[in-house]
Design a protein around this motif. Structure first.
Motif, PDB file in Angstrom:
ATOM      1  N   ALA A 119      -2.285  -8.685  10.362  1.00  0.00           N
ATOM      2  CA  ALA A 119      -1.486  -9.893  10.138  1.00  0.00           C
ATOM      3  C   ALA A 119      -1.743 -10.558   8.805  1.00  0.00           C
ATOM      4  CB  ALA A 119      -1.734 -10.890  11.275  1.00  0.00           C
ATOM      5  N   GLY A 120      -2.917 -10.296   8.191  1.00  0.00           N
ATOM      6  CA  GLY A 120      -3.206 -10.881   6.887  1.00  0.00           C
ATOM      7  C   GLY A 120      -3.152 -12.393   6.913  1.00  0.00           C
ATOM      8  N   SER A 121      -2.293 -12.976   6.071  1.00  0.00           N
ATOM      9  CA  SER A 121      -2.179 -14.433   5.996  1.00  0.00           C
ATOM     10  C   SER A 121      -1.375 -15.005   7.146  1.00  0.00           C
ATOM     11  CB  SER A 121      -1.524 -14.832   4.670  1.00  0.00           C
ATOM     12  OG  SER A 121      -0.201 -14.329   4.618  1.00  0.00           O
ATOM     13  N   GLY A 122      -0.667 -14.157   7.883  1.00  0.00           N
ATOM     14  CA  GLY A 122       0.087 -14.619   9.045  1.00  0.00           C
ATOM     15  C   GLY A 122       1.501 -15.081   8.744  1.00  0.00           C
ATOM     16  N   SER A 123       2.015 -14.796   7.531  1.00  0.00           N
ATOM     17  CA  SER A 123       3.339 -15.306   7.165  1.00  0.00           C
ATOM     18  C   SER A 123       4.432 -14.762   8.069  1.00  0.00           C
ATOM     19  CB  SER A 123       3.648 -14.979   5.698  1.00  0.00           C
ATOM     20  OG  SER A 123       3.686 -13.565   5.486  1.00  0.00           O
ATOM     21  N   VAL A 124       4.363 -13.473   8.419  1.00  0.00           N
ATOM     22  CA  VAL A 124       5.381 -12.886   9.294  1.00  0.00           C
ATOM     23  C   VAL A 124       5.260 -13.465  10.703  1.00  0.00           C
ATOM     24  CG1 VAL A 124       6.178 -10.752  10.390  1.00  0.00           C
ATOM     25  CG2 VAL A 124       5.614 -10.764   7.951  1.00  0.00           C
ATOM     26  N   SER A 125       4.045 -13.582  11.214  1.00  0.00           N
ATOM     27  CA  SER A 125       3.834 -14.154  12.549  1.00  0.00           C
ATOM     28  C   SER A 125       4.370 -15.576  12.630  1.00  0.00           C
ATOM     29  CB  SER A 125       2.347 -14.153  12.894  1.00  0.00           C
ATOM     30  OG  SER A 125       1.901 -12.881  13.282  1.00  0.00           O
TER      31      SER A 125
ATOM     32  N   GLN B  16     -12.239 -12.479   5.566  1.00  0.00           N
ATOM     33  CA  GLN B  16     -11.577 -13.321   4.569  1.00  0.00           C
ATOM     34  C   GLN B  16     -10.138 -13.632   4.988  1.00  0.00           C
ATOM     35  OE1 GLN B  16     -11.004 -11.574   0.689  1.00  0.00           O
ATOM     36  NE2 GLN B  16     -11.036 -13.557  -0.341  1.00  0.00           N
ATOM     37  N   TYR B  17      -9.424 -12.604   5.438  1.00  0.00           N
ATOM     38  CA  TYR B  17      -8.050 -12.813   5.880  1.00  0.00           C
ATOM     39  C   TYR B  17      -8.007 -13.722   7.108  1.00  0.00           C
ATOM     40  CZ  TYR B  17      -6.708  -8.917   2.810  1.00  0.00           C
ATOM     41  OH  TYR B  17      -6.491  -8.107   1.730  1.00  0.00           O
ATOM     42  N   LEU B  18      -8.978 -13.557   8.011  1.00  0.00           N
ATOM     43  CA  LEU B  18      -9.004 -14.386   9.213  1.00  0.00           C
ATOM     44  C   LEU B  18      -9.090 -15.872   8.866  1.00  0.00           C
ATOM     45  CD1 LEU B  18     -11.295 -12.460  11.716  1.00  0.00           C
ATOM     46  CD2 LEU B  18      -8.957 -13.249  12.148  1.00  0.00           C
ATOM     47  N   THR B  19      -9.877 -16.187   7.849  1.00  0.00           N
ATOM     48  CA  THR B  19     -10.001 -17.584   7.419  1.00  0.00           C
ATOM     49  C   THR B  19      -8.645 -18.133   6.993  1.00  0.00           C
ATOM     50  OG1 THR B  19     -12.278 -17.232   6.690  1.00  0.00           O
ATOM     51  CG2 THR B  19     -11.122 -19.146   5.793  1.00  0.00           C
TER      52      THR B  19
ATOM     53  N   GLU C 192       3.057 -21.658  -0.381  1.00  0.00           N
ATOM     54  CA  GLU C 192       2.667 -22.589   0.668  1.00  0.00           C
ATOM     55  C   GLU C 192       1.601 -21.983   1.588  1.00  0.00           C
ATOM     56  OE1 GLU C 192       3.379 -25.627   1.049  1.00  0.00           O
ATOM     57  OE2 GLU C 192       5.197 -26.002  -0.107  1.00  0.00           O
ATOM     58  N   PHE C 193       1.476 -20.657   1.541  1.00  0.00           N
ATOM     59  CA  PHE C 193       0.509 -19.973   2.395  1.00  0.00           C
ATOM     60  C   PHE C 193      -0.823 -19.802   1.673  1.00  0.00           C
ATOM     61  CE2 PHE C 193       4.588 -18.445   4.061  1.00  0.00           C
ATOM     62  CZ  PHE C 193       4.404 -18.604   5.425  1.00  0.00           C
ATOM     63  N   ALA C 194      -1.907 -20.061   2.392  1.00  0.00           N
ATOM     64  CA  ALA C 194      -3.230 -19.708   1.883  1.00  0.00           C
ATOM     65  C   ALA C 194      -3.396 -18.201   2.027  1.00  0.00           C
ATOM     66  CB  ALA C 194      -4.317 -20.437   2.672  1.00  0.00           C
ATOM     67  N   THR C 195      -3.775 -17.536   0.938  1.00  0.00           N
ATOM     68  CA  THR C 195      -3.890 -16.080   1.003  1.00  0.00           C
ATOM     69  C   THR C 195      -4.859 -15.581  -0.056  1.00  0.00           C
ATOM     70  OG1 THR C 195      -2.622 -14.013   0.999  1.00  0.00           O
ATOM     71  CG2 THR C 195      -1.942 -15.696  -0.572  1.00  0.00           C
ATOM     72  N   ALA C 196      -5.310 -14.355   0.100  1.00  0.00           N
ATOM     73  CA  ALA C 196      -6.264 -13.749  -0.830  1.00  0.00           C
ATOM     74  C   ALA C 196      -5.519 -12.908  -1.854  1.00  0.00           C
ATOM     75  CB  ALA C 196      -7.264 -12.879  -0.068  1.00  0.00           C
ATOM     76  N   LYS C 197      -5.683 -13.217  -3.126  1.00  0.00           N
ATOM     77  CA  LYS C 197      -5.126 -12.413  -4.221  1.00  0.00           C
ATOM     78  C   LYS C 197      -3.622 -12.177  -4.059  1.00  0.00           C
ATOM     79  CE  LYS C 197      -9.501  -9.934  -4.768  1.00  0.00           C
ATOM     80  NZ  LYS C 197     -10.175  -8.592  -4.739  1.00  0.00           N
ATOM     81  N   LYS C 198      -2.950 -13.178  -3.504  1.00  0.00           N
ATOM     82  CA  LYS C 198      -1.494 -13.089  -3.313  1.00  0.00           C
ATOM     83  C   LYS C 198      -1.075 -11.883  -2.460  1.00  0.00           C
ATOM     84  CE  LYS C 198      -0.803 -16.794  -5.681  1.00  0.00           C
ATOM     85  NZ  LYS C 198      -0.389 -18.031  -5.000  1.00  0.00           N
ATOM     86  N   LEU C 199      -1.991 -11.402  -1.615  1.00  0.00           N
ATOM     87  CA  LEU C 199      -1.656 -10.294  -0.715  1.00  0.00           C
ATOM     88  C   LEU C 199      -0.905 -10.863   0.479  1.00  0.00           C
ATOM     89  CD1 LEU C 199      -4.965  -8.221  -0.860  1.00  0.00           C
ATOM     90  CD2 LEU C 199      -2.806  -7.740  -2.012  1.00  0.00           C
ATOM     91  N   ILE C 200       0.405 -10.887   0.348  1.00  0.00           N
ATOM     92  CA  ILE C 200       1.243 -11.509   1.360  1.00  0.00           C
ATOM     93  C   ILE C 200       2.582 -10.784   1.363  1.00  0.00           C
ATOM     94  CG2 ILE C 200       2.123 -13.218  -0.288  1.00  0.00           C
ATOM     95  CD1 ILE C 200       2.300 -15.235   1.962  1.00  0.00           C
ATOM     96  N   THR C 201       3.222 -10.712   2.516  1.00  0.00           N
ATOM     97  CA  THR C 201       4.588 -10.186   2.579  1.00  0.00           C
ATOM     98  C   THR C 201       5.479 -11.220   1.896  1.00  0.00           C
ATOM     99  OG1 THR C 201       4.136  -9.062   4.667  1.00  0.00           O
ATOM    100  CG2 THR C 201       6.444  -9.389   4.080  1.00  0.00           C
TER     101      THR C 201
END
Length: 405
Positions: A257-263, A283-286, A223-232
């Protein structure tokens, strides 16, 4: 020190008609009447001395030492964003007697025919707008005392920027005056709204965009927009949030914060808290901003900076999550250690043994009690007609507590 009582009397919306019998008796027997000019003008025939309320420190010096029966006039309830707070802090409580009246907020809710016992109240009158925003975006119903700088239009632009526009809005102008006016609109309708500087803004939650299908915690990774699946990852994120021991009203830094999933999920768990998400990678900021908008993360603020830069101007944190360090792990922990509130927690996730070893050693050297949880996740995946488990790389969730100094 003088023992003469000081009487705080609130004026209602309608002037003379708003004062109760006891309040009028106190005023009639007073020797000194203190207040702003518009309040003093209500009593043109007052026989005693009138003192204009200007400098609170000068007034305080007089009140501390006077032997004269003195009445201080305020608007509405002096205890509600009024002069009572200042006097109660600086005078013995036994010397103060308060006669409250109908507040402008109470009157406004009555006029728009809306219950107010479940409302939140903030004032940006003569104050900065930023501290109030976090309370505003966490509220279902709120009354805001504005001023000529922090106008309803300014409030609306800030709310839209935070993704919090699902409110019915009432602008209540010039209450009790011949020019009294009530306007019902929405947040976007406030953006170019011109009104009297004497106004109260009431916001009532009517809808929460895009959130009806998402849980508070456990949002699926895809459900999260992220780069190369780099997400917690979802399961690791749940453990991480547990180790942070979140409570409402806390300040949390999410560094890298990357994709922001934890935040985002931390914000769901503490709606009255503040989350500062630090990220600098364009890229992550986007993706981060896209996710914050999608999940209406109203209490998450993006800080475009590489840690440890950008930390100086942030409020001291109760909790810190380090999701990415950009090779500056020791410098980040050093900076965080200087700012973390007593009894705070630092949690960071490591995927390499090098990062694990370095983190534990550095945190322990700084006096932290460190616990490491090794998270091994395997999830089913389909293989023709069968299912099998596919293992993810282990993640080391490092939680550190320093205790009170």
């Amino acid at each position: 020190m003088a023992e003469q009582k000081i009487y705080l009397v609130g004026a209602g919306i309608e002037g003379w008609e708003g004062f109760g019998k006891q309040a009028l008796e106190v005023i009639d027997s007073a020797e000194v009447l203190v207040g702003h000019k518009r309040l003093l003008d209500i009593f043109p025939d007052f026989k005693g001395e009138k003192r204009l309320l200007e400098d609170l420190s000068i007034m305080l010096e007089y009140l501390k030492n006077t032997e004269k029966k003195t009445v201080v006039l305020g608007s509405g309830d002096p205890n509600f964003f009024g002069v009572a707070r200042f006097l109660i802090r600086n005078l013995p409580k036994e010397r103060i007697e308060i006669f409250p009246n109908v507040t402008s907020v109470q009157y406004a809710f009555a006029r728009i025919k809306e219950p107010w016992d479940d409302a939140t109240f903030v004032s940006v009158h003569g104050r900065g707008i930023k501290p109030a925003l976090d309370r505003i975006v966490a509220s279902e119903k709120i009354a805001i005392l504005t001023d000529s700088v922090n106008t309803p239009a300014v409030m609306a632009r800030e709310l839209i920027h935070r993704g919090a526009e699902g409110y019915e809005a009432w602008v209540c102008e010039d209450l009790g005056l011949p020019t009294e006016k009530f306007t019902k609109t929405d947040v976007r309708g406030l953006v170019d709204f011109k009104c009297s500087p004497l106004n109260i803004l009431i916001l009532i939650k009517t809808w929460e965009p895009n959130l009806e299908n998402y849980p508070v915690i456990g949002i699926r990774d895809d459900e999260f927009a992220t780069a190369k699946k780099l997400i917690t990852k979802e399961e690791v994120r749940a453990i991480t949030l547990g180790k942070l021991q979140l409570q409402d009203d806390l300040v949390m830094w999410d560094i890298g914060a990357g994709s922001g999933s934890v935040s985002i999920e931390a914000g769901n768990l503490m709606p009255n808290g503040r989350i500062l998400a630090l990220e600098k990678n364009p890229q992550y900021l986007t993706y981060l901003k896209e996710n914050l908008k999608k999940f209406v993360a109203r209490n998450v603020t993006v800080i475009e900076a590489f840690a440890p830069e950008g930390l100086e101007d942030l409020p001291d944190p109760d909790r810190v999550f380090i999701g990415g360090s950009g090779g500056m792990l020791e410098e980040i922990i050093e900076a965080v250690d200087k700012r973390l509130k007593p009894d705070g927690f630092i949690v960071l996730n490591a995927v390499t043994l090098d990062t694990l070893t370095k983190s534990v050693e550095f945190l322990e050297d700084h006096g932290y009690t460190v616990e490491v949880t090794c998270v091994n996740i395997s999830k089913t995946r389909s293989l023709t007609d069968y299912k099998m488990f596919a293992a993810h790389n282990p993640v080391y969730v490092i939680s550190a507590w320093k205790g009170e100094e």
